[in-house]
Design an enzyme around this catalytic site. Structure first.
Site, PDB file in Angstrom:
ATOM      1  N   ARG A 189       1.130  -5.040  -5.745  1.00 23.74           N
ATOM      2  CA  ARG A 189       1.225  -6.302  -5.007  1.00 23.74           C
ATOM      3  C   ARG A 189       1.547  -7.361  -6.063  1.00 23.74           C
ATOM      4  O   ARG A 189       1.014  -7.317  -7.167  1.00 23.74           O
ATOM      5  CB  ARG A 189      -0.078  -6.607  -4.295  1.00 23.74           C
ATOM      6  CG  ARG A 189      -0.557  -5.363  -3.511  1.00 23.74           C
ATOM      7  CD  ARG A 189      -1.294  -5.690  -2.268  1.00 23.74           C
ATOM      8  NE  ARG A 189      -1.982  -4.502  -1.783  1.00 23.74           N
ATOM      9  CZ  ARG A 189      -1.689  -3.886  -0.641  1.00 23.74           C
ATOM     10  NH1 ARG A 189      -0.714  -4.309   0.120  1.00 23.74           N
ATOM     11  NH2 ARG A 189      -2.375  -2.834  -0.256  1.00 23.74           N
ATOM     12  N   ARG A 221      -6.690  -2.917   8.353  1.00 20.38           N
ATOM     13  CA  ARG A 221      -7.328  -4.235   8.197  1.00 20.38           C
ATOM     14  C   ARG A 221      -7.027  -5.124   9.400  1.00 20.38           C
ATOM     15  O   ARG A 221      -7.882  -5.838   9.883  1.00 20.38           O
ATOM     16  CB  ARG A 221      -6.849  -4.887   6.899  1.00 20.38           C
ATOM     17  CG  ARG A 221      -7.683  -6.073   6.476  1.00 20.38           C
ATOM     18  CD  ARG A 221      -7.262  -6.589   5.125  1.00 20.38           C
ATOM     19  NE  ARG A 221      -7.618  -5.691   4.038  1.00 20.38           N
ATOM     20  CZ  ARG A 221      -7.075  -5.730   2.834  1.00 20.38           C
ATOM     21  NH1 ARG A 221      -6.134  -6.611   2.560  1.00 20.38           N
ATOM     22  NH2 ARG A 221      -7.447  -4.896   1.886  1.00 20.38           N
ATOM     23  N   ASP A 242      -0.414   2.150   8.489  1.00 23.72           N
ATOM     24  CA  ASP A 242      -1.031   1.359   9.565  1.00 23.72           C
ATOM     25  C   ASP A 242      -0.261   1.347  10.883  1.00 23.72           C
ATOM     26  O   ASP A 242      -0.816   0.902  11.896  1.00 23.72           O
ATOM     27  CB  ASP A 242      -1.211  -0.092   9.100  1.00 23.72           C
ATOM     28  CG  ASP A 242      -2.343  -0.238   8.098  1.00 23.72           C
ATOM     29  OD1 ASP A 242      -3.213   0.645   8.052  1.00 23.72           O
ATOM     30  OD2 ASP A 242      -2.351  -1.239   7.358  1.00 23.72           O
ATOM     31  N   ASP A 289       1.885  -0.634  11.872  1.00 21.96           N
ATOM     32  CA  ASP A 289       1.819  -1.993  12.435  1.00 21.96           C
ATOM     33  C   ASP A 289       3.113  -2.783  12.252  1.00 21.96           C
ATOM     34  O   ASP A 289       3.083  -3.999  12.148  1.00 21.96           O
ATOM     35  CB  ASP A 289       0.631  -2.747  11.812  1.00 21.96           C
ATOM     36  CG  ASP A 289       0.763  -2.893  10.305  1.00 21.96           C
ATOM     37  OD1 ASP A 289       1.609  -2.205   9.703  1.00 21.96           O
ATOM     38  OD2 ASP A 289       0.008  -3.696   9.727  1.00 21.96           O
ATOM     39  N   ALA A 321      15.495  10.810  -0.446  1.00 24.40           N
ATOM     40  CA  ALA A 321      16.641  10.740   0.471  1.00 24.40           C
ATOM     41  C   ALA A 321      17.554   9.569   0.119  1.00 24.40           C
ATOM     42  O   ALA A 321      18.785   9.710   0.140  1.00 24.40           O
ATOM     43  CB  ALA A 321      16.130  10.612   1.904  1.00 24.40           C
ATOM     44  N   GLY A 330       5.510  -2.174   3.787  1.00 21.11           N
ATOM     45  CA  GLY A 330       5.082  -2.759   5.051  1.00 21.11           C
ATOM     46  C   GLY A 330       5.736  -4.118   5.288  1.00 21.11           C
ATOM     47  O   GLY A 330       6.695  -4.491   4.597  1.00 21.11           O
ATOM     48  N   ASP A 331       5.190  -4.873   6.249  1.00 25.19           N
ATOM     49  CA  ASP A 331       5.882  -6.118   6.610  1.00 25.19           C
ATOM     50  C   ASP A 331       5.824  -7.173   5.510  1.00 25.19           C
ATOM     51  O   ASP A 331       6.739  -7.991   5.399  1.00 25.19           O
ATOM     52  CB  ASP A 331       5.416  -6.662   7.970  1.00 25.19           C
ATOM     53  CG  ASP A 331       3.914  -6.820   8.056  1.00 25.19           C
ATOM     54  OD1 ASP A 331       3.224  -6.566   7.042  1.00 25.19           O
ATOM     55  OD2 ASP A 331       3.424  -7.198   9.127  1.00 25.19           O
ATOM     56  N   GLY A 370       0.831  -1.208   0.000  1.00 24.47           N
ATOM     57  CA  GLY A 370       0.000   0.000   0.000  1.00 24.47           C
ATOM     58  C   GLY A 370       0.863   1.255   0.000  1.00 24.47           C
ATOM     59  O   GLY A 370       1.868   1.310   0.713  1.00 24.47           O
ATOM     60  N   THR A 388       4.085   2.524   5.726  1.00 19.14           N
ATOM     61  CA  THR A 388       2.687   2.083   5.796  1.00 19.14           C
ATOM     62  C   THR A 388       1.926   3.021   6.715  1.00 19.14           C
ATOM     63  O   THR A 388       2.440   3.419   7.762  1.00 19.14           O
ATOM     64  CB  THR A 388       2.540   0.630   6.313  1.00 19.14           C
ATOM     65  OG1 THR A 388       1.158   0.397   6.638  1.00 19.14           O
ATOM     66  CG2 THR A 388       3.360   0.351   7.553  1.00 19.14           C
ATOM     67  N   ARG A 425      -4.952   7.411   2.450  1.00 19.08           N
ATOM     68  CA  ARG A 425      -3.635   7.024   1.934  1.00 19.08           C
ATOM     69  C   ARG A 425      -3.017   8.105   1.061  1.00 19.08           C
ATOM     70  O   ARG A 425      -1.834   8.017   0.705  1.00 19.08           O
ATOM     71  CB  ARG A 425      -3.745   5.718   1.143  1.00 19.08           C
ATOM     72  CG  ARG A 425      -3.896   4.492   1.993  1.00 19.08           C
ATOM     73  CD  ARG A 425      -2.901   3.402   1.638  1.00 19.08           C
ATOM     74  NE  ARG A 425      -2.987   2.941   0.286  1.00 19.08           N
ATOM     75  CZ  ARG A 425      -3.410   1.722  -0.073  1.00 19.08           C
ATOM     76  NH1 ARG A 425      -3.803   0.865   0.831  1.00 19.08           N
ATOM     77  NH2 ARG A 425      -3.412   1.362  -1.327  1.00 19.08           N
TER      78      ARG A 425
HETATM   79  P1  ADP Z   1       2.756  -4.414   2.725  1.00 22.84           P
HETATM   80  O1  ADP Z   1       4.175  -4.376   2.325  1.00 22.84           O
HETATM   81  O2  ADP Z   1       2.126  -3.049   2.725  1.00 22.84           O
HETATM   82  O3  ADP Z   1       2.531  -5.189   3.995  1.00 22.84           O
HETATM   83  P2  ADP Z   1       1.759  -6.694   1.178  1.00 22.84           P
HETATM   84  O4  ADP Z   1       1.580  -7.570   2.367  1.00 22.84           O
HETATM   85  O5  ADP Z   1       0.698  -6.722   0.136  1.00 22.84           O
HETATM   86  O6  ADP Z   1       1.942  -5.148   1.569  1.00 22.84           O
HETATM   87  O7  ADP Z   1       3.147  -7.082   0.512  1.00 22.84           O
HETATM   88  C1  ADP Z   1       3.621  -6.390  -0.613  1.00 22.84           C
HETATM   89  C2  ADP Z   1       4.289  -7.350  -1.561  1.00 22.84           C
HETATM   90  O8  ADP Z   1       5.436  -7.934  -0.919  1.00 22.84           O
HETATM   91  C3  ADP Z   1       3.457  -8.529  -2.010  1.00 22.84           C
HETATM   92  O9  ADP Z   1       2.579  -8.214  -3.068  1.00 22.84           O
HETATM   93  C4  ADP Z   1       4.525  -9.508  -2.470  1.00 22.84           C
HETATM   94  O10 ADP Z   1       5.004  -9.165  -3.750  1.00 22.84           O
HETATM   95  C5  ADP Z   1       5.631  -9.236  -1.445  1.00 22.84           C
HETATM   96  N1  ADP Z   1       5.532 -10.226  -0.378  1.00 22.84           N
HETATM   97  C6  ADP Z   1       4.633 -10.274   0.627  1.00 22.84           C
HETATM   98  N2  ADP Z   1       4.813 -11.381   1.381  1.00 22.84           N
HETATM   99  C7  ADP Z   1       5.842 -12.048   0.838  1.00 22.84           C
HETATM  100  C8  ADP Z   1       6.516 -13.280   1.160  1.00 22.84           C
HETATM  101  N3  ADP Z   1       6.150 -14.034   2.192  1.00 22.84           N
HETATM  102  N4  ADP Z   1       7.561 -13.638   0.380  1.00 22.84           N
HETATM  103  C9  ADP Z   1       7.946 -12.877  -0.664  1.00 22.84           C
HETATM  104  N5  ADP Z   1       7.339 -11.729  -1.026  1.00 22.84           N
HETATM  105  C10 ADP Z   1       6.319 -11.317  -0.287  1.00 22.84           C
HETATM  106  O1  F6P Z   2      -2.006   0.757   3.522  1.00 20.66           O
HETATM  107  C1  F6P Z   2      -2.549  -0.019   4.518  1.00 20.66           C
HETATM  108  C2  F6P Z   2      -3.966  -0.372   4.184  1.00 20.66           C
HETATM  109  O2  F6P Z   2      -4.634   0.796   4.018  1.00 20.66           O
HETATM  110  C3  F6P Z   2      -4.682  -1.246   5.177  1.00 20.66           C
HETATM  111  O3  F6P Z   2      -5.236  -0.554   6.250  1.00 20.66           O
HETATM  112  C4  F6P Z   2      -5.724  -1.890   4.325  1.00 20.66           C
HETATM  113  O4  F6P Z   2      -6.088  -3.100   4.862  1.00 20.66           O
HETATM  114  C5  F6P Z   2      -5.045  -2.053   3.012  1.00 20.66           C
HETATM  115  O5  F6P Z   2      -4.021  -1.066   2.964  1.00 20.66           O
HETATM  116  C6  F6P Z   2      -5.948  -1.948   1.838  1.00 20.66           C
HETATM  117  O6  F6P Z   2      -5.235  -1.689   0.681  1.00 20.66           O
HETATM  118  P1  F6P Z   2      -5.565  -2.235  -0.776  1.00 20.66           P
HETATM  119  O7  F6P Z   2      -7.031  -2.118  -0.984  1.00 20.66           O
HETATM  120  O8  F6P Z   2      -4.754  -1.351  -1.649  1.00 20.66           O
HETATM  121  O9  F6P Z   2      -5.119  -3.659  -0.804  1.00 20.66           O
END
Ligand code: ADP
Ligand code: F6P
Length: 326
Positions: free
Chosen positions: A76, A175, A131, A133, A26, A106-107, A15, A129, A257
């Site tokens: 994603r 979420r 969030d 989190d 930076a 994010g994570d 996100g 992020t 966002r």
């Molecule tokens: P965020 O980084 O905001 O938590 P996502 O959880 O959607 O968002 O993760 C972003 C992208 O990071 C995913 O679409 C995927 O490409 C990659 N990713 C997420 N989890 C994994 C994983 N376990 N192993 C490798 N790539 C991952």
């Molecule tokens: O960026 C974080 C967040 O806004 C979460 O709170 C939410 O669950 C998620 O992204 C939704 O994002 P998308 O609809 O782009 O997957």
């Protein structure tokens, strides 16, 4: 600086969050000052696999610090969750001479960085992020802008809610995490704050609270509902039926966002971006930048992902007390 690191890449993933542009700026400028070339990888891991890679100069990031979103784009990418995708990503990095990558996200994005590091490409994560989190850091880029955007919107809803003597359910993002709901709930003086980490689904308790407040003359009742609990519209219908008080749901959604980042987001993003560029140029890998106890610091990604974060109990208790029926 490590003689082995000649070129780094930077990408944004997951996100988007206000302040990501300040972080990109930076990373690029600090790496260039360190004598290292920088390539921008567009659209997260998907763009890496599609080889959407462009050379970046210091001037490529002029006039972006004040802009929301991410100039690199984000995505994603399910293919990157597979080992084949991760191997392909590492090969593409090598093909383009990229020795290390800064991942802003994010994570989930950290897990991608961890996987890329296992494939031999140095990686550093930056927490991006709204969030808040990510367990290893007290601060994530975008949170401050998001809560201020949401807070202002909630103030507006409160005005109309008071005029019409209505109850309002306002759904904020998160979420799996209730930090936006907690902060806005306190800052907006909400009567009820529903967090995914804490909510006991005692809707009757909320209904009793609304009826009690109305009897003692309150003209509004604001419920902040985190996205993770959801169902705000059907909840509004049930509350209206049970209380006889007009009840409306407002889902703030993606406006949280977007928008120009606050000073705080720009500042933290700038320091974290420079920090990430420095440690990547020094040859460090599989690490994430964080902010803890008033200091910028870094952690091993494996350790960072194993850490747990929960809503601080005292903050939660106070959030429930300040607008409670007296
Ligand atoms: P965020 O980084 O905001 O938590 P996502 O959880 O959607 O968002 O993760 C972003 C992208 O990071 C995913 O679409 C995927 O490409 C990659 N990713 C997420 N989890 C994994 C994983 N376990 N192993 C490798 N790539 C991952
Ligand atoms: O960026 C974080 C967040 O806004 C979460 O709170 C939410 O669950 C998620 O992204 C939704 O994002 P998308 O609809 O782009 O997957």
């Amino acid at each position: 600086m490590s003689s082995e690191i000649k070129t780094i890449g930077v990408l944004t993933s997951g996100g988007d969050a206000p302040g990501m542009n300040a972080a990109i700026r930076a990373v690029i400028r600090k790496a260039i000052m360190n004598g290292v070339n920088v390539k921008g990888i567009k659209k997260g891991y998907q763009g890496l696999l599609n080889e959407e890679i462009v050379d970046m100069k210091a001037s490529s990031v002029s006039d972006i610090i004040q802009r929301g979103g991410t100039i690199l784009g984000t995505a994603r990418c399910s293919e990157f969750r597979t080992e084949e995708g991760q191997k392909k990503g590492a090969e593409i990095c090598r093909k383009h001479g990229i020795d290390g990558v800064v991942v802003i996200g994010g994570d989930g994005s950290y897990r991608g960085a961890q996987a890329l590091s296992k494939q031999g490409i140095n990686t550093i994560g930056i927490p991006g992020t709204i969030d808040l989190d990510i367990a290893c850091t007290d601060y994530t880029i975008g949170f401050d802008t998001a809560i201020n955007t949401a807070m202002q919107a909630i103030d507006k809803v409160r005005d109309t809610s008071s005029s019409h003597e209505r109850c309002s359910i306002i759904e904020v993002m998160g979420r799996n995490a209730g930090y936006i709901a907690l902060w806005c709930g306190v800052a907006n003086g909400a009567e009820d704050i529903l967090l995914p980490e804490k909510y006991d689904y005692n809707e009757q308790g909320i209904i009793n609270n609304i009826i009690h407040n109305r009897k003692r003359g309150k003209t509004h009742h604001i419920i902040i509902n985190a996205e993770g609990i959801g169902h705000s519209t059907s909840m509004a219908r049930r509350i209206e039926a049970a209380t006889g008080i007009e009840t409306r749901a407002t889902i703030l959604g993606y406006m949280q966002r977007g928008g120009s980042p606050t000073c705080k987001d720009r500042f933290y993003a700038s320091i974290m971006g420079a920090y990430a560029a420095d440690i990547l140029c020094q040859g460090k890998t599989n690490r994430v930048v964080g902010y803890q106890h008033g200091e910028f610091t870094d952690f091993d990604i494996d350790d960072a992902l194993a850490m747990q974060k929960d809503i601080p109990e005292y903050q939660y208790q106070v959030s429930k007390l300040l607008s409670a029926s007296l």
